[in-house]
Design a protein around this motif. Structure first.
Motif, PDB file in Angstrom:
ATOM      1  N   GLU A 103      -8.185   9.016  -7.364  1.00  8.80           N
ATOM      2  CA  GLU A 103      -8.019   7.616  -7.747  1.00  8.80           C
ATOM      3  C   GLU A 103      -8.528   7.325  -9.155  1.00  8.80           C
ATOM      4  O   GLU A 103      -8.130   6.331  -9.765  1.00  8.80           O
ATOM      5  CB  GLU A 103      -8.735   6.708  -6.738  1.00  8.80           C
ATOM      6  N   LYS A 114       0.939   4.163  -2.925  1.00  7.48           N
ATOM      7  CA  LYS A 114       0.830   5.599  -2.610  1.00  7.48           C
ATOM      8  C   LYS A 114       2.000   6.372  -3.213  1.00  7.48           C
ATOM      9  O   LYS A 114       1.810   7.459  -3.797  1.00  7.48           O
ATOM     10  CB  LYS A 114       0.809   5.778  -1.094  1.00  7.48           C
ATOM     11  N   ASP A 115       3.220   5.824  -3.105  1.00 13.77           N
ATOM     12  CA  ASP A 115       4.402   6.507  -3.651  1.00 13.77           C
ATOM     13  C   ASP A 115       4.347   6.590  -5.174  1.00 13.77           C
ATOM     14  O   ASP A 115       4.714   7.609  -5.773  1.00 13.77           O
ATOM     15  CB  ASP A 115       5.682   5.782  -3.213  1.00 13.77           C
ATOM     16  N   GLN A 119       0.821  -1.212   0.000  1.00 11.67           N
ATOM     17  CA  GLN A 119       0.000   0.000   0.000  1.00 11.67           C
ATOM     18  C   GLN A 119       0.859   1.268   0.000  1.00 11.67           C
ATOM     19  O   GLN A 119       0.514   2.255  -0.647  1.00 11.67           O
ATOM     20  CB  GLN A 119      -0.940  -0.011   1.213  1.00 11.67           C
ATOM     21  N   LYS A 120       1.980   1.217   0.713  1.00  7.22           N
ATOM     22  CA  LYS A 120       2.889   2.368   0.725  1.00  7.22           C
ATOM     23  C   LYS A 120       3.491   2.564  -0.663  1.00  7.22           C
ATOM     24  O   LYS A 120       3.627   3.704  -1.147  1.00  7.22           O
ATOM     25  CB  LYS A 120       4.004   2.128   1.753  1.00  7.22           C
ATOM     26  N   GLY A 128      -4.516  12.227  -4.672  1.00  7.79           N
ATOM     27  CA  GLY A 128      -5.689  11.600  -4.067  1.00  7.79           C
ATOM     28  C   GLY A 128      -6.795  11.274  -5.054  1.00  7.79           C
ATOM     29  O   GLY A 128      -7.820  10.699  -4.680  1.00  7.79           O
ATOM     30  N   ARG A 181       1.631   6.616  -7.022  1.00  9.92           N
ATOM     31  CA  ARG A 181       0.604   7.610  -7.341  1.00  9.92           C
ATOM     32  C   ARG A 181       1.149   9.034  -7.224  1.00  9.92           C
ATOM     33  O   ARG A 181       0.873   9.896  -8.062  1.00  9.92           O
ATOM     34  CB  ARG A 181      -0.568   7.424  -6.374  1.00  9.92           C
ATOM     35  N   THR A 182       1.936   9.259  -6.168  1.00  9.22           N
ATOM     36  CA  THR A 182       2.491  10.592  -5.933  1.00  9.22           C
ATOM     37  C   THR A 182       3.449  10.990  -7.049  1.00  9.22           C
ATOM     38  O   THR A 182       3.401  12.125  -7.570  1.00  9.22           O
ATOM     39  CB  THR A 182       3.224  10.626  -4.578  1.00  9.22           C
TER      40      THR A 182
END
Length: 421
Positions: free
Chosen positions: A258, A241-242, A237-238, A256, A244-245
């Motif tokens: 999605e 998130k990375d 999950q981390k 944010g 996506r960033t």
């Protein structure tokens, strides 16, 4: 009476009623064997499903562009996001939690020719790490190398079913084919995948070429999708998130949002597979437990009959000074001896049958897997849990089945017992 004498009396009683004791042992042994075999089947079924699902990728994350749902960086919402061929390198260089990443370009229904044979086959242009991400195991030859990618070599790895279409039973390695008129050399043949999860065309039916080489066939700036796997499932999950960033910064959308970047985590679907497997194991375990319980009812019935038949014997023992505890212990010892022997024989029968059967067909015939590895089929192995569980349940049944007759025997009045006809 000491313990040695009590056990001697119990052994003598079992020997005297040898036929009845052996039949009871046989019924309990069959119950244990059924439990072990059924549980082993459920465990093998679950493992086969998991292995076939994970054939798509051990921890595959699939990613493709979407459409923004919020405004970001002065851009309007509803803007289409397209992944670019440089994005995989961006992830590789900036997200250490990603173990391997590859762009993928899908060329559907490409015209592939070998000799007089022509087929429409899906071609996937991929980078070198793709083989790791997608669990690509080769039967012969080798996967696309860094040199092949850097030099834009016209090489291809072929899926097992695609090879059958083009080459029949002949080995494809070293052969030349044309893809949309451009010649390629086959450098590897994939093992047949018993694969119940995929996206687009199954791997068995595809050709794989270097992503850089695909530029000779069409524009490769915008890949169809990007695939990657996390360095550790704990940090999946981390890593998402990375990623996506990083891509939000490159394509100017909100991290944010999605909908802007569609991400499918295949491992999340494993919950469905695990639930199905667990449900089957519980069902089979319940059936096995009921079989054991039926054997336990038979044992209780036999022990009650034994008390009735041995009423005068019990009266003699009590008149000679045997205590209630000694009588209870004797009948419990007889019951436990029967269940212990039945359990041991049942485990041996279960082990012999699972070893003899070993493999039961499941997905292998569907995918025509002739490699002999048994991938996707049910592999029967005796389960330590099944042995421990069946033994524990059986011993519990033995205590319950032997306790009531033992209590009845210990409460008999010695005078009334001696008068019993």
């Amino acid at each position: 009476m000491n313990a040695k004498n009590i056990l001697g009396e119990a052994a003598g009683a079992l020997n005297f009623n040898r036929q009845r004791s052996l039949l009871t042992v046989a019924s309990l042994a069959w119950g244990v064997a059924c439990f072990v075999i059924l549980y082993s089947y459920g465990e093998g079924f679950g493992f086969a499903l998991r292995a076939s699902f994970q054939a798509v990728g051990q921890d595959l994350v699939l990613m493709f562009g979407g459409q923004t749902s919020t405004q970001a960086g002065g851009e309007r919402s509803g803007r289409k996001i397209r992944l670019e061929d440089t994005d995989s390198g961006l992830i590789r260089d900036n997200v250490p939690l990603v173990a391997a990443v590859s762009s993928e370009m899908q060329i559907r229904d490409a015209t592939v020719v070998h000799g007089y044979r022509q087929q429409n086959i899906a071609v996937r242009a991929v980078e070198v790490p793709y083989g790791v991400v997608r669990n690509m195991s080769l039967s012969t030859g080798h996967w696309i190398s860094s040199e092949d990618y850097q030099n834009k070599e016209r090489v291809a790895v072929i899926g097992a079913k695609a090879s059958q279409k083009l080459f029949g039973e002949a080995p494809p390695n070293g052969e030349t084919i044309t893809i949309n008129g451009l010649p390629f050399q086959i450098i590897g043949l994939l093992k047949t995948k018993t694969q119940i999860s995929n996206y687009n065309t199954p791997d068995n039916e595809c050709l794989f070429i270097p992503y850089s080489t695909a530029s000779l066939l069409q524009d490769i700036k915008y890949p169809t999708n990007i695939v990657w796997m996390p360095a550790n499932p704990m940090f999946r999950q981390k890593a998402i998130k990375d990623v996506r960033t990083i891509l939000a910064r490159a394509h100017n959308f909100s991290p944010g949002d999605e909908r802007a970047l569609q991400i499918i985590v295949f491992n999340e679907f494993m919950k469905i597979i695990d639930t199905m497997s667990a449900a089957l194991q519980v069902l089979l375990g319940l059936i096995g437990s009921l079989t054991l319980a039926i054997g336990g009812v038979g044992l209780a019935n036999i022990m009650l009959v034994s008390v009735t038949q041995r009423t005068r014997e019990i009266g003699v023992l009590k008149s000679l000074g045997a205590t209630r505890g000694a009588i209870r212990f004797q009948f419990l010892a007889e019951a436990m001896a029967i269940v212990t022997l039945g359990g041991l024989i049942g485990v041996l029968i279960g082990w012999a049958m699972t070893a003899g059967i070993h493999t039961l067909p499941l997905l292998g015939p569907i995918f025509k897997d002739e490699t002999g590895t048994g991938t996707g089929d049910i592999q029967l192995h005796i389960s330590r849990f099944a042995v421990i569980a069946s033994t524990t349940v059986l011993e519990g049944i033995g205590v319950i089945a032997g306790l009531l007759p033992a209590l009845k025997a210990s409460r008999l009045d010695p005078i009334e017992a001696l008068r019993y006809e």
